[in-house]
Design a protein around this motif. Structure first.
Motif, PDB file in Angstrom:
ATOM      1  N   PHE A 123       0.831  -1.211   0.000  1.00  0.00           N
ATOM      2  CA  PHE A 123       0.000   0.000   0.000  1.00  0.00           C
ATOM      3  C   PHE A 123       0.863   1.259   0.000  1.00  0.00           C
ATOM      4  O   PHE A 123       0.550   2.237  -0.667  1.00  0.00           O
ATOM      5  CB  PHE A 123      -0.915   0.030   1.227  1.00  0.00           C
ATOM      6  N   TYR A 124       1.936   1.225   0.777  1.00  0.00           N
ATOM      7  CA  TYR A 124       2.811   2.407   0.829  1.00  0.00           C
ATOM      8  C   TYR A 124       3.420   2.660  -0.539  1.00  0.00           C
ATOM      9  O   TYR A 124       3.493   3.795  -1.008  1.00  0.00           O
ATOM     10  CB  TYR A 124       3.952   2.217   1.840  1.00  0.00           C
ATOM     11  N   GLY A 125       3.862   1.567  -1.186  1.00  0.00           N
ATOM     12  CA  GLY A 125       4.457   1.690  -2.511  1.00  0.00           C
ATOM     13  C   GLY A 125       3.479   2.318  -3.489  1.00  0.00           C
ATOM     14  O   GLY A 125       3.813   3.260  -4.207  1.00  0.00           O
ATOM     15  N   LEU A 126       2.237   1.794  -3.486  1.00  0.00           N
ATOM     16  CA  LEU A 126       1.222   2.338  -4.388  1.00  0.00           C
ATOM     17  C   LEU A 126       0.995   3.825  -4.126  1.00  0.00           C
ATOM     18  O   LEU A 126       0.813   4.605  -5.050  1.00  0.00           O
ATOM     19  CB  LEU A 126      -0.105   1.571  -4.226  1.00  0.00           C
ATOM     20  N   SER A 127       1.038   4.222  -2.855  1.00  0.00           N
ATOM     21  CA  SER A 127       0.806   5.628  -2.512  1.00  0.00           C
ATOM     22  C   SER A 127       1.986   6.518  -2.899  1.00  0.00           C
ATOM     23  O   SER A 127       1.829   7.730  -3.024  1.00  0.00           O
ATOM     24  CB  SER A 127       0.550   5.776  -1.009  1.00  0.00           C
ATOM     25  N   MET A 128       3.154   5.916  -3.055  1.00  0.00           N
ATOM     26  CA  MET A 128       4.354   6.712  -3.309  1.00  0.00           C
ATOM     27  C   MET A 128       4.806   6.671  -4.766  1.00  0.00           C
ATOM     28  O   MET A 128       5.813   7.300  -5.110  1.00  0.00           O
ATOM     29  CB  MET A 128       5.497   6.202  -2.415  1.00  0.00           C
ATOM     30  N   LEU A 129       4.066   5.935  -5.609  1.00  0.00           N
ATOM     31  CA  LEU A 129       4.471   5.821  -7.016  1.00  0.00           C
ATOM     32  C   LEU A 129       4.733   7.191  -7.625  1.00  0.00           C
ATOM     33  O   LEU A 129       5.744   7.417  -8.273  1.00  0.00           O
ATOM     34  CB  LEU A 129       3.382   5.101  -7.822  1.00  0.00           C
ATOM     35  N   GLU A 130       3.798   8.126  -7.409  1.00  0.00           N
ATOM     36  CA  GLU A 130       3.927   9.455  -8.015  1.00  0.00           C
ATOM     37  C   GLU A 130       5.047  10.254  -7.358  1.00  0.00           C
ATOM     38  O   GLU A 130       5.845  10.885  -8.025  1.00  0.00           O
ATOM     39  CB  GLU A 130       2.600  10.219  -7.897  1.00  0.00           C
ATOM     40  N   PHE A 178       7.712   9.338  -5.789  1.00  0.00           N
ATOM     41  CA  PHE A 178       9.079   8.862  -6.009  1.00  0.00           C
ATOM     42  C   PHE A 178       9.507   8.976  -7.469  1.00  0.00           C
ATOM     43  O   PHE A 178      10.631   8.610  -7.804  1.00  0.00           O
ATOM     44  CB  PHE A 178       9.227   7.410  -5.536  1.00  0.00           C
ATOM     45  N   LYS A 179       8.596   9.453  -8.334  1.00  0.00           N
ATOM     46  CA  LYS A 179       8.984   9.589  -9.743  1.00  0.00           C
ATOM     47  C   LYS A 179      10.110  10.603  -9.888  1.00  0.00           C
ATOM     48  O   LYS A 179      10.164  11.590  -9.167  1.00  0.00           O
ATOM     49  CB  LYS A 179       7.778  10.012 -10.588  1.00  0.00           C
ATOM     50  N   SER A 180      10.973  10.355 -10.841  1.00  0.00           N
ATOM     51  CA  SER A 180      12.140  11.206 -11.127  1.00  0.00           C
ATOM     52  C   SER A 180      12.956  11.558  -9.882  1.00  0.00           C
ATOM     53  O   SER A 180      13.375  12.684  -9.695  1.00  0.00           O
ATOM     54  CB  SER A 180      11.749  12.471 -11.912  1.00  0.00           C
ATOM     55  N   ILE A 212      12.857   3.526  -1.622  1.00  0.00           N
ATOM     56  CA  ILE A 212      11.949   2.372  -1.574  1.00  0.00           C
ATOM     57  C   ILE A 212      12.388   1.415  -0.465  1.00  0.00           C
ATOM     58  O   ILE A 212      11.567   0.948   0.320  1.00  0.00           O
ATOM     59  CB  ILE A 212      11.930   1.644  -2.941  1.00  0.00           C
ATOM     60  N   PRO A 237       5.429  -2.829  -5.913  1.00  0.00           N
ATOM     61  CA  PRO A 237       4.614  -1.825  -6.613  1.00  0.00           C
ATOM     62  C   PRO A 237       5.404  -1.036  -7.654  1.00  0.00           C
ATOM     63  O   PRO A 237       4.876  -0.727  -8.727  1.00  0.00           O
ATOM     64  CB  PRO A 237       4.145  -0.894  -5.486  1.00  0.00           C
ATOM     65  N   PHE A 238       6.666  -0.753  -7.343  1.00  0.00           N
ATOM     66  CA  PHE A 238       7.477   0.049  -8.257  1.00  0.00           C
ATOM     67  C   PHE A 238       7.933  -0.774  -9.460  1.00  0.00           C
ATOM     68  O   PHE A 238       8.203  -0.240 -10.530  1.00  0.00           O
ATOM     69  CB  PHE A 238       8.694   0.629  -7.518  1.00  0.00           C
ATOM     70  N   GLU A 250       8.268   3.812 -13.926  1.00  0.00           N
ATOM     71  CA  GLU A 250       8.155   5.245 -14.203  1.00  0.00           C
ATOM     72  C   GLU A 250       7.838   5.569 -15.652  1.00  0.00           C
ATOM     73  O   GLU A 250       7.078   6.473 -15.936  1.00  0.00           O
ATOM     74  CB  GLU A 250       9.479   5.937 -13.834  1.00  0.00           C
ATOM     75  N   GLY A 301      -3.563   5.755  -4.656  1.00  0.00           N
ATOM     76  CA  GLY A 301      -2.457   6.481  -4.052  1.00  0.00           C
ATOM     77  C   GLY A 301      -2.897   7.709  -3.265  1.00  0.00           C
ATOM     78  O   GLY A 301      -2.221   8.124  -2.324  1.00  0.00           O
ATOM     79  N   LEU A 357      -5.388   5.814  -0.084  1.00  0.00           N
ATOM     80  CA  LEU A 357      -4.796   4.785   0.779  1.00  0.00           C
ATOM     81  C   LEU A 357      -4.040   5.333   1.997  1.00  0.00           C
ATOM     82  O   LEU A 357      -4.151   4.757   3.083  1.00  0.00           O
ATOM     83  CB  LEU A 357      -3.871   3.872  -0.032  1.00  0.00           C
TER      84      LEU A 357
END
Lengths: 232, 110
Positions: free
Chosen positions: A85-92, A94-96, A105, B24-25, B30, B42, B45
């Motif tokens: 869940f944390y990963g899904l929430s941080m996808l945006e 953590f970009k670039s 991560i 997830p990553f 990206e 996102g 959650l």
């Protein structure tokens, strides 16, 4: 360089609650591990490489039972499934973040996540540094705490009963903070209510996975109304 | 357990933990557009997960036990109250924990 020091100065105050929590919890972890015959080397090894608070407490029990790597892996996946869940929430977020991304991560614990998810604003170099400092500081607290616990655990003696409540207190404080941050309270209520219901239905050792599935179902079903209320 | 077996057990814990953190990553890299539904998750959650964690911390509280979960309830009410009033994170956490320790060590002792 001064830009990096500036973001460090911004990041540090945000990590103070985690510092208190991690030092306490780390010390308690070090003491417990020491009691089972695993000294400071083991404590540091685990805190550096596993780096997952509640999992390390579980790992202590794994170390004192019969050797069974498959069961240990299953246990780890169960206890840590919430990280998905944390990963899904941080996808945006953590970009670039470039070369920092693997470490961000790796260090995405409950507490680091809770500090980072309150962060908004533009993606920028200083924001990447900010997230890096928060993650690094948090791990330093944890490693330091477990080292101290392991070393002086046997020297000082005070009644630590109830000390582990520090973790609960930390999450309650974050919960209250988030509650005051937004007018849309339904995701928070879903999190509390579904988990509580699953705890009652499935018992204390096997409610986490059903709770996660239940939360996903509720949030999916309420996508339309919820999308408007929560700030993206 | 031998030292080697302990090392393997710890290694397995590292592997499992990293799997849950990186998955997830790996699934949503990206360079590809993240599906709209995942982006929605996102945003909601984080609120739900903190709720989950609060309950997770309280998982071993037994309301039918000798203290009926009263120390936890009192300490949490105290934290919520003092945090809304003073808005000082350190005070709320330290105060709440201290109160809880006093409650379980001196008051709810049976």
């Amino acid at each position: 360089m001064s830009e990096q020091i500036k973001t460090l100065k911004l990041a540090f105050p945000k990590t103070i609650p985690v510092m208190t929590g991690y030092i306490f919890l780390g010390i308690a972890f070090g003491i417990l591990l020491n009691e089972k015959g695993y000294g400071i080397g083991w404590a540091l090894l685990m805190s550096l490489f596993i780096y997952a608070g509640s999992m390390q407490y579980v790992a202590i029990s794994l170390l004192v039972t019969a050797f069974n790597p498959i069961a240990a892996l299953m246990m780890t996946l169960m206890v840590n499934a919430r990280h998905l869940f944390y990963g899904l929430s941080m996808l945006e977020k953590f970009k670039s973040t470039g070369k920092f991304k693997p470490y961000l991560i790796f260090g995405l614990t409950d507490e680091t996540f809770s500090v980072l998810c309150t962060l908004d604003g533009e993606k920028s170099v200083s924001r990447t540094w900010y997230m890096f400092w928060v993650t690094l500081l948090d791990q330093c607290y944890w490693v330091t705490g477990s080292g101290i616990g392991s070393l002086i655990g046997t020297m000082i003696s005070f009644n630590t009963k109830g000390l582990d409540f520090v973790l609960t207190a930390l999450f309650v404080v974050i919960f209250v903070g988030q509650w005051q941050d937004t007018k849309e309270h339904r995701p928070a209520i879903i999190g509390l209510a579904v988990t509580l219901l699953c705890r009652i239905l499935f018992g204390s050792s096997s409610f986490l996975i059903p709770a996660m599935i239940g939360i996903l179902i509720c949030l999916s079903a309420m996508k339309k109304p919820l999308q408007k209320g929560v700030k993206a | 357990m031998t030292d080697l077996q302990a090392c393997i057990t710890i290694g397995v814990c590292v592997l499992g933990t990293m799997l849950t953190r990186f998955l997830p990553f790996i699934l949503f890299p990206e360079n590809k557009e993240t599906p709209e539904f995942i982006r929605y998750l996102g945003t909601v959650l984080p609120y739900a997960v903190i709720g989950l964690l609060v309950i997770y911390c309280l998982k071993d509280v037994n309301v039918f036990g000798s203290s009926h979960g009263l120390p936890e309830l009192i300490a949490i009410v105290f934290i919520v109250f003092i945090h809304r009033w003073k808005k000082n994170v350190l005070l709320s956490i330290a105060g709440g924990t201290l109160l809880y320790m006093v409650l379980v060590q001196y008051i709810f002792v049976w």
